[in-house]
Design an enzyme around this catalytic site. Structure first.
Site, PDB file in Angstrom:
ATOM      1  N   ASN A 159      34.987  90.882 126.273  1.00 43.38           N
ATOM      2  CA  ASN A 159      34.449  92.231 126.453  1.00 43.38           C
ATOM      3  C   ASN A 159      35.190  93.006 127.548  1.00 43.38           C
ATOM      4  O   ASN A 159      36.241  92.597 128.006  1.00 43.38           O
ATOM      5  CB  ASN A 159      32.943  92.217 126.706  1.00 43.38           C
ATOM      6  N   ARG A 160      34.628  94.146 127.927  1.00 41.74           N
ATOM      7  CA  ARG A 160      35.354  95.088 128.785  1.00 41.74           C
ATOM      8  C   ARG A 160      35.158  94.795 130.269  1.00 41.74           C
ATOM      9  O   ARG A 160      34.080  94.421 130.700  1.00 41.74           O
ATOM     10  CB  ARG A 160      34.872  96.516 128.530  1.00 41.74           C
ATOM     11  N   HIS A 211      38.633  91.990 126.073  1.00 41.13           N
ATOM     12  CA  HIS A 211      38.829  90.693 125.416  1.00 41.13           C
ATOM     13  C   HIS A 211      40.054  89.906 125.911  1.00 41.13           C
ATOM     14  O   HIS A 211      40.818  89.366 125.110  1.00 41.13           O
ATOM     15  CB  HIS A 211      38.903  90.878 123.897  1.00 41.13           C
ATOM     16  N   HIS A 213      33.838  84.952 118.227  1.00 41.81           N
ATOM     17  CA  HIS A 213      33.501  86.244 117.634  1.00 41.81           C
ATOM     18  C   HIS A 213      33.400  86.161 116.106  1.00 41.81           C
ATOM     19  O   HIS A 213      33.986  86.987 115.398  1.00 41.81           O
ATOM     20  CB  HIS A 213      34.546  87.279 118.060  1.00 41.81           C
ATOM     21  N   ALA A 214      32.644  85.202 115.592  1.00 40.49           N
ATOM     22  CA  ALA A 214      32.485  85.078 114.135  1.00 40.49           C
ATOM     23  C   ALA A 214      31.604  86.202 113.589  1.00 40.49           C
ATOM     24  O   ALA A 214      30.628  86.608 114.225  1.00 40.49           O
ATOM     25  CB  ALA A 214      31.873  83.728 113.796  1.00 40.49           C
ATOM     26  N   TYR A 215      31.982  86.703 112.415  1.00 33.80           N
ATOM     27  CA  TYR A 215      31.199  87.713 111.691  1.00 33.80           C
ATOM     28  C   TYR A 215      30.612  87.027 110.462  1.00 33.80           C
ATOM     29  O   TYR A 215      31.350  86.387 109.704  1.00 33.80           O
ATOM     30  CB  TYR A 215      32.093  88.854 111.205  1.00 33.80           C
ATOM     31  N   ASP A 252      23.903  96.758 118.742  1.00 35.14           N
ATOM     32  CA  ASP A 252      25.061  96.267 119.485  1.00 35.14           C
ATOM     33  C   ASP A 252      24.543  96.051 120.903  1.00 35.14           C
ATOM     34  O   ASP A 252      24.970  96.722 121.831  1.00 35.14           O
ATOM     35  CB  ASP A 252      26.217  97.279 119.432  1.00 35.14           C
ATOM     36  N   GLN A 266      24.605  88.751 122.163  1.00 37.60           N
ATOM     37  CA  GLN A 266      24.853  90.105 121.672  1.00 37.60           C
ATOM     38  C   GLN A 266      24.592  90.105 120.172  1.00 37.60           C
ATOM     39  O   GLN A 266      25.197  89.319 119.433  1.00 37.60           O
ATOM     40  CB  GLN A 266      26.323  90.495 121.953  1.00 37.60           C
ATOM     41  N   GLU A 298      26.762  86.765 119.364  1.00 38.98           N
ATOM     42  CA  GLU A 298      27.727  86.261 120.335  1.00 38.98           C
ATOM     43  C   GLU A 298      27.005  85.774 121.580  1.00 38.98           C
ATOM     44  O   GLU A 298      26.385  86.563 122.290  1.00 38.98           O
ATOM     45  CB  GLU A 298      28.702  87.368 120.738  1.00 38.98           C
TER      46      GLU A 298
HETATM   47  C1  LIG Z   1      30.987  88.516 127.610  1.00 36.56           C
HETATM   48  O1  LIG Z   1      31.485  88.619 126.299  1.00 36.56           O
HETATM   49  C2  LIG Z   1      30.572  89.083 125.334  1.00 36.56           C
HETATM   50  C3  LIG Z   1      31.201  88.974 123.977  1.00 36.56           C
HETATM   51  O2  LIG Z   1      32.274  89.832 123.820  1.00 36.56           O
HETATM   52  C4  LIG Z   1      30.182  90.510 125.702  1.00 36.56           C
HETATM   53  O3  LIG Z   1      29.331  91.069 124.733  1.00 36.56           O
HETATM   54  C5  LIG Z   1      29.563  90.507 127.085  1.00 36.56           C
HETATM   55  O4  LIG Z   1      29.289  91.815 127.465  1.00 36.56           O
HETATM   56  C6  LIG Z   1      30.501  89.857 128.083  1.00 36.56           C
HETATM   57  N1  LIG Z   1      29.847  89.692 129.362  1.00 36.56           N
HETATM   58  C7  LIG Z   1      30.277  90.272 130.464  1.00 36.56           C
HETATM   59  C8  LIG Z   1      29.535  89.904 131.697  1.00 36.56           C
HETATM   60  O5  LIG Z   1      31.208  91.058 130.490  1.00 36.56           O
END
Ligand SMILES: *[C@@H]1O[C@H](CO)[C@@H](O)[C@H](O)[C@H]1NC(C)=O
Ligand SMILES: *[C@@H]1O[C@H](CO)[C@@H](O)[C@H](O)[C@H]1NC(C)=O
Ligand SMILES: *[C@@H]1O[C@H](CO)[C@@H](O)[C@H](O)[C@H]1NC(C)=O
Ligand SMILES: *[C@@H]1O[C@H](CO)[C@@H](O)[C@H](O)[C@H]1NC(C)=O
Length: 367
Positions: free
Chosen positions: A106-107, A132, A202-204, A270, A306, A332
């Protein structure tokens, strides 16, 4: 004569016991074949097959789960996992189909974080942010692989400074398909210097079969009382809120098609559901597809999950299948989003004295 019969029975029972007719831990078979090449190196596809007829295929490239074939209520196998037919598809893999994501899933806002007063600037690969794991995340690396009994073990050493992250990180991911029809994913990681880590797969999924339209006919249950609400840029506000009385309340079985358009924001689900950090796997979610009879359950040691209903999906996948908006769901296992900036959320820091551990299980079956 009677004694001989008795002795025979005792020997028979003993042998039967030793053989373990209901040997729970055995005969998943793992075979391998070539799946093309990546930068001149051979990519291997492993096939895990159990005696329930379930077949799961995984690459040593990105640890990508390419196929999950599970029987429906009539015993007919269908592939419930989205993906591509070849390495050409996975070389770009915009949606990260089936892949292991790291070092940081994630970001990270502006690709910047600070540990002990030192600021690290990551490559920016998603607008102004790092997404990612960077330009070449764990999902685009060739992992070392070996088969240990019924376990596929993948290892990757992420060099100190790779993608500008501090510390050399050694990651092991173990995929196991059990006779109880569970795909168990065990992660472990250590580092040579303090770093941040957030690993996931990240399986769909589409339980009707990949490429068979939307998931509106699926029913979902998510066993969480709380979720993390987000602001207009999808960053958590920092609150941990009750699902009670909101579109996020999925504690009782709910038809996805009936509720998806009532989720504020207009892009479906989401969102992160909260379970807290524990050392054991918690039951998190169950999704059912009534007409095929298939279900999937998810368990994890992670504090959150998630639930994503694929609003942004638009790809041509395996066998030319059209993957459209709302054509799959993801569950996830994760840490709550933006944890590095939220001191009240479980931490994503990893120190050299610690070992990162995660176990996540997807259980498949028919109702
Ligand atoms: C960790 O990764 C998941 C999956 O991409 C993401 O949804 C989540 O926000 C991330 N957690 C942090 C703390 O960035
Ligand atoms: C039962 O499982 C164990 C552990 O995997 C294995 O060593 C043994 O050979 C199995 N026995 C049979 C009869 O399959
Ligand atoms: C799925 O959800 C729909 C709508 O809520 C409901 O009518 C149906 O009974 C559910 N199916 C199953 C198998 O639970
Ligand atoms: C989906 O992708 C195709 C090809 O890239 C593009 O032409 C189309 O406009 C996209 N559809 C949506 C809804 O974004």
């Amino acid at each position: 004569m009677l004694i001989i019969i008795l002795i025979s029975v005792v020997i028979y029972l003993a042998v039967k016991h030793e053989d373990g007719e209901d040997n729970q831990s055995s005969p998943t078979m793992i075979t391998s074949s070539s799946f093309g090449t990546h930068e001149g190196k051979e990519v291997t596809q492993y096939t895990l097959k159990n005696n329930k007829g379930t077949v799961i295929k995984i690459l040593n490239y990105g640890g990508i789960i390419t196929n999950i074939l599970v029987p429906d209520k009539n015993g007919k196998n269908g592939d419930i996992c989205l993906g591509f037919d070849d390495m050409k598809g996975y070389a770009t893999n915009g949606p990260y189909f089936g892949a292991l994501i790291g070092r940081y899933a994630n970001r990270i806002a502006n690709g910047r974080f600070t540990i002990d007063g030192k600021t690290y600037q990551l490559d920016i690969n998603n607008g102004p942010n790092a997404l990612h794991g960077g330009k070449v995340g764990f999902d685009k690396r060739l992992w070392d692989s070996k088969v240990v009994g019924d376990v596929l073990e993948l290892t990757y050493v992420s060099a100190d400074g790779e993608e500008n992250y501090p510390g050399e990180v050694k990651v092991t991911v173990r995929y196991q398909l059990t006779e109880d029809n569970e795909l168990v994913i065990r992660y472990s990681a250590t580092t040579s210097a303090k770093t941040v880590i957030n690993l996931t797969n990240h399986a769909y999924f589409n339980l009707a079969g990949q490429g068979s339209g939307t998931i509106f006919d699926h029913n979902v249950t998510i066993n969480a009382d709380k979720y993390t609400p987000v602001d207009s840029t999808s960053i958590p506000t920092g609150d941990i809120s009750d699902v009670q009385g909101t579109a996020w309340d999925l504690r009782t079985k709910t038809n996805i098609g009936e509720v998806i358009h009532s989720v504020p924001g207009g892009v479906g689900y989401d969102h992160n559901y909260c379970f807290g950090k524990t050392g054991w796997q918690k039951y998190m979610a169950r999704v059912e597809h009534p007409s095929s009879g298939r279900f999937l359950e998810m368990y994890s040691t992670e504090p959150g999950v998630q639930f994503y209903t694929s609003f942004y999906l638009n790809e041509t996948g395996k066998g030319g299948a059209a993957y459209e908006k709302f054509g799959a769901f993801c569950l996830e296992a994760q840490h709550y989003p933006d944890s590095p900036n939220k001191p009240n959320f479980p931490t994503t820091l990893l120190a050299p004295s610690e070992t990162y551990l995660q176990t996540t299980t997807y259980k498949f079956g028919v109702m």
